[in-house]
Write a protein that holds these residues in place. Structure first.
Motif, PDB file in Angstrom:
ATOM      1  N   VAL A   1       7.892  -1.217   4.039  1.00 32.63           N
ATOM      2  CA  VAL A   1       7.971  -1.771   5.389  1.00 32.63           C
ATOM      3  C   VAL A   1       6.984  -2.928   5.496  1.00 32.63           C
ATOM      4  O   VAL A   1       5.807  -2.784   5.185  1.00 32.63           O
ATOM      5  CB  VAL A   1       7.713  -0.690   6.455  1.00 32.63           C
ATOM      6  N   GLU A   2       7.489  -4.087   5.907  1.00 36.87           N
ATOM      7  CA  GLU A   2       6.687  -5.303   5.984  1.00 36.87           C
ATOM      8  C   GLU A   2       6.115  -5.510   7.388  1.00 36.87           C
ATOM      9  O   GLU A   2       6.686  -5.028   8.363  1.00 36.87           O
ATOM     10  CB  GLU A   2       7.565  -6.540   5.726  1.00 36.87           C
TER      11      GLU A   2
ATOM     12  N   TYR B   1       5.665   3.106   1.582  1.00 33.66           N
ATOM     13  CA  TYR B   1       5.053   1.842   1.146  1.00 33.66           C
ATOM     14  C   TYR B   1       4.990   0.857   2.311  1.00 33.66           C
ATOM     15  O   TYR B   1       5.989   0.664   3.007  1.00 33.66           O
ATOM     16  CB  TYR B   1       5.844   1.216  -0.007  1.00 33.66           C
ATOM     17  N   ALA B   2       3.818   0.278   2.509  1.00 39.71           N
ATOM     18  CA  ALA B   2       3.627  -0.617   3.644  1.00 39.71           C
ATOM     19  C   ALA B   2       2.877  -1.880   3.231  1.00 39.71           C
ATOM     20  O   ALA B   2       2.068  -1.874   2.307  1.00 39.71           O
ATOM     21  CB  ALA B   2       2.844   0.111   4.739  1.00 39.71           C
ATOM     22  N   GLN B   3       3.188  -2.949   3.956  1.00 42.44           N
ATOM     23  CA  GLN B   3       2.598  -4.251   3.665  1.00 42.44           C
ATOM     24  C   GLN B   3       2.377  -4.943   4.996  1.00 42.44           C
ATOM     25  O   GLN B   3       3.212  -4.826   5.891  1.00 42.44           O
ATOM     26  CB  GLN B   3       3.586  -5.046   2.797  1.00 42.44           C
ATOM     27  N   GLY B   4       1.268  -5.640   5.138  1.00 41.47           N
ATOM     28  CA  GLY B   4       1.035  -6.356   6.389  1.00 41.47           C
ATOM     29  C   GLY B   4      -0.429  -6.731   6.546  1.00 41.47           C
ATOM     30  O   GLY B   4      -1.282  -6.249   5.802  1.00 41.47           O
TER      31      GLY B   4
ATOM     32  N   GLY C   1      -0.364   0.031  -4.227  1.00 39.63           N
ATOM     33  CA  GLY C   1       0.722   0.375  -5.136  1.00 39.63           C
ATOM     34  C   GLY C   1       1.066  -0.833  -5.986  1.00 39.63           C
ATOM     35  O   GLY C   1       1.087  -0.784  -7.210  1.00 39.63           O
ATOM     36  N   GLY C   2       1.316  -1.934  -5.310  1.00 35.91           N
ATOM     37  CA  GLY C   2       1.659  -3.169  -6.002  1.00 35.91           C
ATOM     38  C   GLY C   2       1.143  -4.362  -5.221  1.00 35.91           C
ATOM     39  O   GLY C   2       0.426  -4.192  -4.222  1.00 35.91           O
TER      40      GLY C   2
ATOM     41  N   VAL D   1       0.829  -1.203   0.000  1.00 37.59           N
ATOM     42  CA  VAL D   1       0.000   0.000   0.000  1.00 37.59           C
ATOM     43  C   VAL D   1       0.867   1.258   0.000  1.00 37.59           C
ATOM     44  O   VAL D   1       1.846   1.347   0.750  1.00 37.59           O
ATOM     45  CB  VAL D   1      -0.946  -0.040   1.231  1.00 37.59           C
ATOM     46  N   ALA D   2       0.492   2.205  -0.869  1.00 41.32           N
ATOM     47  CA  ALA D   2       1.215   3.470  -0.941  1.00 41.32           C
ATOM     48  C   ALA D   2       0.642   4.442   0.090  1.00 41.32           C
ATOM     49  O   ALA D   2      -0.571   4.599   0.206  1.00 41.32           O
ATOM     50  CB  ALA D   2       1.105   4.047  -2.346  1.00 41.32           C
TER      51      ALA D   2
END
Ligand code: C2E
Ligand code: MG
Ligand code: MG
Ligand code: MG
Length: 282
Positions: A238-239, A257-260, A56-57, A48-49
């Protein structure tokens, strides 16, 4: 008595080992057929942006629908696949499926689809001589634009042989694909490879995020990594964001950018598309 006891122990140990070995051979045989039988599943997790919280991707994460044991997470079969060499076939499948799924998604919804898909490569993969050809082939057959593909490698891979690795990654980047360092900060962290190896993305390992809220020292560490990456012109993801507090804190810290799990768990592409369409988003 001690001898008998010892012997008994040995027999228990031996039959236990025997069982484990049979179990492993059995899994290996089934895993060998998994690709042909269509038992692999592609899951994707959104990246996520920030601060807008748009997708985002996506990261491609493989699962195995084992007919005997149900849906298996990578931790339970990737090590075996690496040991037996089956990983090459699995990764080739994931690469193709991921490129195809995202290309179709982009065609269907140019505005609402992810701008990139990232695919994990195992350490052994960089030693496969035709890796670059394979990646080029996946892009050509699916029609996905090369700059929409990110290849994720861990630090351990990068530390193997810096010169060989750098040359191989340069080859891949000439295709237009991007390179990410996965689980950044957990390996034999050396700043040397940031100098010598062509990378585009840093993925900060989730161990840096656990306990982030309320830990000043850890916050400073993550801030420094964000700054370092941004200064070098890299994208920093950041995961492992699991809470709203973590997300807000990271947003304030300048994380882009974040992921989780808090932002979305790995799930089939169709499920993510539906969820986005329904607007059920953080
Ligand atoms: P990874 O590439 O670092 O992927 C992130 C892992 O963290 C995923 O586990 C994901 O489900 C999990 N994760 C994401 N957000 C959170 C969170 O907020 N909290 C927690 N606790 N976990 C989170 P998964 O899918 O089980 O994959 C594990 C590892 O297996 C991956 O780590 C990657 O190294 C490997 N892997 C997955 N798919 C493939 C593949 O197609 N090929 C290869 N070679 N390796 C793969
Ligand atoms: Mg990854
Ligand atoms: Mg990772
Ligand atoms: Mg990780």
């Amino acid at each position: 008595a001690a001898k008998a006891y010892g012997k008994g122990c040995f027999q228990v140990f031996e039959s236990h080992m025997h069982e484990q070995l049979l179990d492993k051979l059995d899994s290996e045989a089934r895993l060998r057929d998994a690709v042909h039988r269509g038992e692999l599943r592609l899951h994707v997790q959104p990246v996520v942006a920030l601060p807008g919280r748009r997708v985002g991707g996506v990261e491609a994460l493989v699962r195995w629908q084992d007919p005997e044991r149900g849906l298996q997470q990578p931790g339970s079969f990737i090590p075996l696949a690496e040991e037996t060499g089956l990983i090459a076939e699995i990764d080739r499948w994931v690469l193709f499926e991921a490129c195809q799924a995202v290309k179709r998604w982009q065609d269907l919804a140019p505005e609402a689809s992810p701008a990139w898909v990232s695919v994990n490569l195992s350490a052994v993969e960089l030693e496969i001589p035709d890796l670059t050809d394979r990646v080029a082939y996946a892009l050509a057959t699916t029609g996905l634009s090369p700059h929409c593909l990110v290849l994720e490698l861990t630090e351990t891979v990068l530390m193997r042989d810096l010169a060989v690795t750098a040359a191989r990654l340069e080859e891949l980047r000439e295709l237009g694909v991007k390179i990410a360092i996965d689980d950044f900060g957990t390996g034999y962290s050396s700043l040397g490879y940031l100098r010598d190896i062509p990378v585009d993305v840093l993925k900060v390992d989730r161990s840096f995020i656990t306990g982030l809220v309320g830990n000043q020292r850890q916050q400073e560490l993550v801030s420094a990594v964000l700054q370092l990456g941004h200064t070098l012109g890299l994208k920093v993801v950041v995961e492992g964001i699991e809470t709203e507090d973590q997300l807000q804190l990271l947003t304030r810290m300048g994380c882009r950018y974040a992921q989780g799990y808090h932002l979305g768990r790995p799930e089939p592409v169709a499920t993510l598309i539906e969820r986005l369409a329904a607007g059920s988003w953080v």
